[in-house]
Design a protein around this motif. Structure first.
Motif, PDB file in Angstrom:
ATOM      1  N   TYR A 197     -20.061 129.985 -11.776  1.00 57.69           N
ATOM      2  CA  TYR A 197     -18.629 130.180 -11.548  1.00 57.69           C
ATOM      3  C   TYR A 197     -17.874 130.395 -12.857  1.00 57.69           C
ATOM      4  N   LEU A 198     -18.599 130.687 -13.929  1.00 62.55           N
ATOM      5  CA  LEU A 198     -18.003 130.920 -15.243  1.00 62.55           C
ATOM      6  C   LEU A 198     -18.473 132.273 -15.765  1.00 62.55           C
ATOM      7  N   THR A 199     -17.581 133.003 -16.434  1.00 64.42           N
ATOM      8  CA  THR A 199     -18.033 134.209 -17.110  1.00 64.42           C
ATOM      9  C   THR A 199     -18.894 133.809 -18.306  1.00 64.42           C
ATOM     10  N   PRO A 200     -19.770 134.691 -18.787  1.00 66.84           N
ATOM     11  CA  PRO A 200     -20.596 134.338 -19.949  1.00 66.84           C
ATOM     12  C   PRO A 200     -19.768 133.924 -21.160  1.00 66.84           C
ATOM     13  N   GLN A 201     -18.619 134.606 -21.373  1.00 68.13           N
ATOM     14  CA  GLN A 201     -17.769 134.250 -22.512  1.00 68.13           C
ATOM     15  C   GLN A 201     -17.197 132.842 -22.349  1.00 68.13           C
ATOM     16  N   CYS A 202     -16.780 132.513 -21.125  1.00 71.55           N
ATOM     17  CA  CYS A 202     -16.206 131.187 -20.877  1.00 71.55           C
ATOM     18  C   CYS A 202     -17.278 130.110 -21.011  1.00 71.55           C
ATOM     19  N   LYS A 203     -18.456 130.373 -20.510  1.00 67.98           N
ATOM     20  CA  LYS A 203     -19.556 129.402 -20.621  1.00 67.98           C
ATOM     21  C   LYS A 203     -19.875 129.123 -22.089  1.00 67.98           C
ATOM     22  N   ALA A 204     -19.925 130.192 -22.902  1.00 66.82           N
ATOM     23  CA  ALA A 204     -20.208 130.018 -24.329  1.00 66.82           C
ATOM     24  C   ALA A 204     -19.090 129.231 -25.007  1.00 66.82           C
ATOM     25  N   PHE A 205     -17.830 129.504 -24.623  1.00 67.33           N
ATOM     26  CA  PHE A 205     -16.686 128.787 -25.195  1.00 67.33           C
ATOM     27  C   PHE A 205     -16.768 127.293 -24.875  1.00 67.33           C
ATOM     28  N   LEU A 206     -17.057 126.968 -23.629  1.00 64.20           N
ATOM     29  CA  LEU A 206     -17.126 125.563 -23.221  1.00 64.20           C
ATOM     30  C   LEU A 206     -18.307 124.853 -23.875  1.00 64.20           C
ATOM     31  N   GLU A 207     -19.428 125.534 -24.001  1.00 63.97           N
ATOM     32  CA  GLU A 207     -20.584 124.926 -24.659  1.00 63.97           C
ATOM     33  C   GLU A 207     -20.278 124.623 -26.123  1.00 63.97           C
ATOM     34  N   GLU A 208     -19.566 125.526 -26.797  1.00 61.59           N
ATOM     35  CA  GLU A 208     -19.183 125.277 -28.192  1.00 61.59           C
ATOM     36  C   GLU A 208     -18.178 124.133 -28.275  1.00 61.59           C
ATOM     37  N   ASP A 209     -17.262 124.073 -27.303  1.00 59.63           N
ATOM     38  CA  ASP A 209     -16.295 122.973 -27.267  1.00 59.63           C
ATOM     39  C   ASP A 209     -17.007 121.637 -27.089  1.00 59.63           C
ATOM     40  N   ALA A 210     -17.984 121.588 -26.160  1.00 56.85           N
ATOM     41  CA  ALA A 210     -18.738 120.351 -25.950  1.00 56.85           C
ATOM     42  C   ALA A 210     -19.527 119.966 -27.199  1.00 56.85           C
ATOM     43  N   LYS A 211     -20.076 120.950 -27.896  1.00 56.04           N
ATOM     44  CA  LYS A 211     -20.843 120.671 -29.112  1.00 56.04           C
ATOM     45  C   LYS A 211     -19.955 120.085 -30.202  1.00 56.04           C
ATOM     46  N   GLN A 212     -18.800 120.721 -30.429  1.00 65.75           N
ATOM     47  CA  GLN A 212     -17.902 120.255 -31.487  1.00 65.75           C
ATOM     48  C   GLN A 212     -17.347 118.866 -31.170  1.00 65.75           C
ATOM     49  N   ARG A 213     -16.951 118.645 -29.926  1.00 65.54           N
ATOM     50  CA  ARG A 213     -16.417 117.330 -29.567  1.00 65.54           C
ATOM     51  C   ARG A 213     -17.492 116.258 -29.617  1.00 65.54           C
ATOM     52  N   GLY A 214     -18.728 116.650 -29.293  1.00 68.31           N
ATOM     53  CA  GLY A 214     -19.834 115.699 -29.396  1.00 68.31           C
ATOM     54  C   GLY A 214     -20.101 115.311 -30.831  1.00 68.31           C
ATOM     55  N   GLU A 215     -20.023 116.295 -31.755  1.00 72.08           N
ATOM     56  CA  GLU A 215     -20.243 115.999 -33.170  1.00 72.08           C
ATOM     57  C   GLU A 215     -19.149 115.111 -33.738  1.00 72.08           C
ATOM     58  N   LYS A 216     -17.947 115.178 -33.160  1.00 70.96           N
ATOM     59  CA  LYS A 216     -16.848 114.329 -33.611  1.00 70.96           C
ATOM     60  C   LYS A 216     -16.834 112.981 -32.889  1.00 70.96           C
ATOM     61  N   ASN A 217     -17.835 112.748 -32.067  1.00 71.20           N
ATOM     62  CA  ASN A 217     -17.962 111.496 -31.318  1.00 71.20           C
ATOM     63  C   ASN A 217     -16.779 111.279 -30.369  1.00 71.20           C
ATOM     64  N   GLU A 218     -16.263 112.382 -29.771  1.00 67.14           N
ATOM     65  CA  GLU A 218     -15.141 112.281 -28.845  1.00 67.14           C
ATOM     66  C   GLU A 218     -15.595 112.152 -27.390  1.00 67.14           C
ATOM     67  N   LEU A 219     -16.896 112.243 -27.139  1.00 67.33           N
ATOM     68  CA  LEU A 219     -17.383 112.255 -25.758  1.00 67.33           C
ATOM     69  C   LEU A 219     -18.231 111.055 -25.385  1.00 67.33           C
ATOM     70  N   THR A 220     -18.752 110.353 -26.369  1.00 68.64           N
ATOM     71  CA  THR A 220     -19.677 109.247 -26.084  1.00 68.64           C
ATOM     72  C   THR A 220     -18.994 108.165 -25.249  1.00 68.64           C
ATOM     73  N   ASP A 221     -19.585 107.860 -24.104  1.00 64.80           N
ATOM     74  CA  ASP A 221     -19.086 106.831 -23.176  1.00 64.80           C
ATOM     75  C   ASP A 221     -17.671 107.132 -22.685  1.00 64.80           C
ATOM     76  N   ARG A 222     -17.270 108.404 -22.756  1.00 64.71           N
ATOM     77  CA  ARG A 222     -15.928 108.793 -22.285  1.00 64.71           C
ATOM     78  C   ARG A 222     -15.997 109.193 -20.807  1.00 64.71           C
ATOM     79  N   VAL A 223     -15.134 108.604 -20.006  1.00 61.68           N
ATOM     80  CA  VAL A 223     -15.018 108.910 -18.578  1.00 61.68           C
ATOM     81  C   VAL A 223     -13.725 109.683 -18.372  1.00 61.68           C
ATOM     82  N   ARG A 224     -13.769 110.770 -17.589  1.00 60.93           N
ATOM     83  CA  ARG A 224     -12.591 111.631 -17.455  1.00 60.93           C
ATOM     84  C   ARG A 224     -12.469 112.119 -16.013  1.00 60.93           C
TER      85      ARG A 224
END
Length: 218
Positions: free
Chosen positions: A99-126
């Motif tokens: 349900y995502l275009t390839p460009q959107c999927k790549a954008f979200l994957e990069e967003d998840a990677k960057q936020r993970g490296e900044k420790n913004e996602l660990t044990d985060r419930v949303r």
């Protein structure tokens, strides 16, 4: 003799005409069979939610309420992290990739990677959900053309660290949506999110999160 010759000639001309007509009919039959074989086996018809007043529209037209409902459902699922955002967020992107275009999927994957490296996602419930009273209306969907839309989602975003509430904000998300007639088995909606059509805007102050207590479940 002349009369018999004319009769034979007329018969031959009639036979020739019938044969020509048979050839034409055979060509038309083959053309019809070819068109029938190329016709789609499945045809998706998008009906508006309220049919009390009836609906007449071209079969390829997707009503704005349908576009809004699709966008809200997929976006809400993308932002549903029940246990640990570091695991849940990439997993949601992967499971909803149809349900995502390839460009959107790549954008979200990069967003998840960057936020993970900044420790913004660990044990985060949303979780995100509609602001009460700000669901679909006639201004929620902008029709760019037959195959492109911009959807305005006014949502509340709640975030927790483990069980501790840490953030509640109300945000307007402008989402691009495109027609995506690909694999109907994995994407029966025939649409896909193309990520943001601008920077999400924070709205008025959201209600405060309930204070964390240790009084048990009840």
């Amino acid at each position: 003799m002349s009369r018999f010759r004319h009769a034979v000639k007329g018969r031959d001309q009639h036979i020739f005409t019938l044969r020509a007509a048979c050839v034409v009919l055979l060509i038309l039959l083959m053309t019809a069979l070819g068109g029938w074989m190329r016709a789609p086996e499945k045809l998706t018809i998008h009906n508006p939610p309220d049919l009390r007043k009836g609906s007449t529209r071209p079969w390829w037209e997707i009503p704005p309420p349908t576009v809004y409902g699709f966008t809200y459902y997929i976006f809400q699922q993308l932002n549903a992290w029940p246990k640990n955002g570091k695991v849940d967020y990439p997993a949601r992107i992967q499971s909803l990739s149809s349900y995502l275009t390839p460009q959107c999927k790549a954008f979200l994957e990069e967003d998840a990677k960057q936020r993970g490296e900044k420790n913004e996602l660990t044990d985060r419930v949303r979780v995100v959900y509609e602001i009460p009273g700000r669901g679909y209306d006639t201004n929620s969907v902008k029709v760019v053309d037959r195959d492109n839309w911009v959807v305005k989602l006014d949502l509340v975003a709640d975030e927790y660290y483990l069980t501790e509430p840490v953030k509640r904000v109300t945000v307007r998300y402008p989402i691009r949506v495109v027609r995506w007639d690909g694999d109907s088995e994995t994407n029966p909606f025939g649409m896909a999110l193309d990520c943001y059509d601008g920077i999400p805007q924070r709205l008025s102050a959201a209600p405060e999160l309930p204070k964390h207590t240790n009084k048990g479940m009840f």
